[in-house]
Scaffold this motif. Structure first.
Motif, PDB file in Angstrom:
ATOM      1  N   SER A   1       3.072  -4.231   2.788  1.00  0.00           N
ATOM      2  CA  SER A   1       3.880  -3.048   2.474  1.00  0.00           C
ATOM      3  C   SER A   1       4.694  -3.292   1.222  1.00  0.00           C
TER       4      SER A   1
ATOM      5  N   THR B   1      -2.141   5.730   3.125  1.00  0.00           N
ATOM      6  CA  THR B   1      -2.060   5.604   4.581  1.00  0.00           C
ATOM      7  C   THR B   1      -1.992   6.970   5.276  1.00  0.00           C
TER       8      THR B   1
ATOM      9  N   HIS C   1      -8.333  -1.509   8.639  1.00  0.00           N
ATOM     10  CA  HIS C   1      -7.073  -0.834   8.984  1.00  0.00           C
ATOM     11  C   HIS C   1      -6.024  -1.855   9.440  1.00  0.00           C
TER      12      HIS C   1
ATOM     13  N   GLU D   1      -6.073  -0.951  -0.746  1.00  0.00           N
ATOM     14  CA  GLU D   1      -6.030   0.506  -0.622  1.00  0.00           C
ATOM     15  C   GLU D   1      -7.288   1.045   0.041  1.00  0.00           C
TER      16      GLU D   1
ATOM     17  N   SER E   1      -7.126   0.383   3.767  1.00  0.00           N
ATOM     18  CA  SER E   1      -6.182   1.282   4.409  1.00  0.00           C
ATOM     19  C   SER E   1      -6.787   2.661   4.641  1.00  0.00           C
ATOM     20  N   LEU E   2      -7.686   3.069   3.737  1.00  0.00           N
ATOM     21  CA  LEU E   2      -8.323   4.383   3.856  1.00  0.00           C
ATOM     22  C   LEU E   2      -9.573   4.366   4.730  1.00  0.00           C
TER      23      LEU E   2
ATOM     24  N   CYS F   1       0.855  -1.185   0.000  1.00  0.00           N
ATOM     25  CA  CYS F   1       0.000   0.000   0.000  1.00  0.00           C
ATOM     26  C   CYS F   1       0.895   1.241   0.000  1.00  0.00           C
TER      27      CYS F   1
ATOM     28  N   PRO G   1       2.240   5.143   0.327  1.00  0.00           N
ATOM     29  CA  PRO G   1       2.057   6.092   1.443  1.00  0.00           C
ATOM     30  C   PRO G   1       0.823   6.975   1.311  1.00  0.00           C
TER      31      PRO G   1
ATOM     32  N   ALA H   1      -4.866  -4.087   6.392  1.00  0.00           N
ATOM     33  CA  ALA H   1      -4.020  -3.364   5.435  1.00  0.00           C
ATOM     34  C   ALA H   1      -2.613  -3.145   5.976  1.00  0.00           C
ATOM     35  N   ALA H   2      -2.495  -3.018   7.295  1.00  0.00           N
ATOM     36  CA  ALA H   2      -1.181  -2.787   7.898  1.00  0.00           C
ATOM     37  C   ALA H   2      -0.245  -3.984   7.757  1.00  0.00           C
TER      38      ALA H   2
END
Length: 372
Positions: free
Chosen positions: A353, A172, A346, A289, A292-293, A167, A169, A349-350
């Protein structure tokens, strides 16, 4: 160790799919693998937004040509003699003079041949066959894609590994001041919308998504939402456009075309839900994505998508229009379920990377070079 890379897809005006993948891998590689000297081959000078600068990579710009991979890249690699060559697709020269590592995003043309043109099927088969015969190692976007390689293509397990995508930056970071209003005005967005992101092609299953949206508004006419389809035409897009024209809610179904990278986070952040109910995905980057948002996701229970979504999305059978409609109704009307999706999204998604992606690819490059 010199690692040569085909960076053309990261140098396009419109980066979609593999182009975005290529750009993010190139952006992450210098930090993830400082021991590798990167030599990037292009068919045009690097654009201003290219993910690497001359301080971080050597550029070789070869003249454009029909059949560039074979006519330009192959001779250059044989003359330059890097330690290893990486391609983010299965497009590779017949002879490189060094070991080759390639990323396999999916084998959809083998699984769903009816969703591709004869020319596409032939091209995909030739490239896959060459990779199976000559590549030192194949990196897959997901465990599902690797399983297909091992099962459908009878590949030896040691020749394939998994490197999940990541994902960026911008997906995030908190929104910039005034982002919502700026993106809404720039893209002329409706107030409330369900979002699809991706090219328009048969395996994306848009006719069923459109039918499900139609069914949802028939049962819940008070919902104010539009269905926003963000992506340009890929191949065989006619059935998707026809489904939208035939829908009872046709005025509330909009094709927005390709959305530039800098507007995509704001577009996603403004959605009430993301729906990606593909028949097949090698990874499914919009799912990651959106989570993550903090956007709830409805996605398929097929292929790689359960790996990406985990327990943070509503998983549906993509062949079941009623199930898709039910899931959309849940994420749009059930506040508690929405909050749970946001919280779990959240956390899920973490786990991903681009640094981890680049580290896995770099490990494959080192191993291939050492075994040569």
């Amino acid at each position: 160790m010199i690692a040569a890379i085909d960076g053309r897809l990261a140098n396009r005006t419109e980066r979609v799919g593999v182009g975005r993948y290529c750009a993010e891998v190139l952006r992450a590689l210098p930090e993830a693998a400082p021991d590798l000297a990167l030599r990037v081959y292009l068919d045009a000078p690097p654009r201003g937004d290219f993910p690497l600068t001359p301080a971080r990579a050597e550029f070789r710009v070869l003249p454009p040509a029909r059949g560039w991979t074979q006519r330009r890249l192959g001779p250059a690699l044989r003359g330059d003699r890097p330690d290893v060559f990486y391609t983010p697709t299965l497009q590779m020269p017949l002879g490189c003079g060094c070991p080759v590592v390639a990323t396999v995003h999916d084998v959809a043309s083998t699984r769903f041949p009816e969703h591709f043109t004869p020319a596409q099927r032939l091209t995909a088969w030739l490239r896959l066959r060459q990779a199976l015969l000559t590549a030192a190692h194949l990196v897959c976007d997901s465990g599902s894609a690797r399983d297909d390689l091992l099962g459908l293509c009878r590949l030896s397990p040691e020749r394939a590994s998994v490197a999940f995508a990541g994902c960026a930056p911008e997906f995030t970071a908190p929104p910039a001041p005034g982002e919502a209003a700026t993106v809404r005005e720039r893209l002329r967005l409706p107030e409330r919308y369900v979002l699809y992101v991706g090219r328009i092609q048969p395996r994306k299953n848009l006719p069923r998504l459109i039918a499900a949206f139609d069914a949802l508004l028939a049962r819940r006419p008070e919902l104010p939402h539009h269905l926003l389809i963000a992506g340009g035409d890929g191949w065989l897009p006619e059935s998707s456009h026809a489904a939208a024209r035939a829908a009872a809610q046709a005025p509330r179904i909009r094709f927005a075309g390709h959305v530039p990278d800098d507007a995509l986070p704001g577009l996603m952040r403004g959605a009430d839900a993301l729906a990606l109910v593909s028949l097949w995905e090698g990874f499914g980057l919009p799912v990651l994505e959106a989570m993550s948002l903090g956007v709830p996701v409805v996605t398929s229970n097929y292929s790689s998508l359960p790996e990406v979504a985990g327990n943070a999305a509503l998983l549906v059978d993509p062949l079941d229009t009623d199930a898709i409609a039910d899931a959309l109704e849940t994420v749009l009307t059930d506040g508690a379920r929405r909050e749970e999706c946001v919280r779990l999204g959240h956390a899920q998604a973490a786990l991903f990377s681009w640094t981890a992606t680049a580290e896995s690819i770099a490990r494959a490059l080192r191993n291939a070079a050492r075994r040569a």
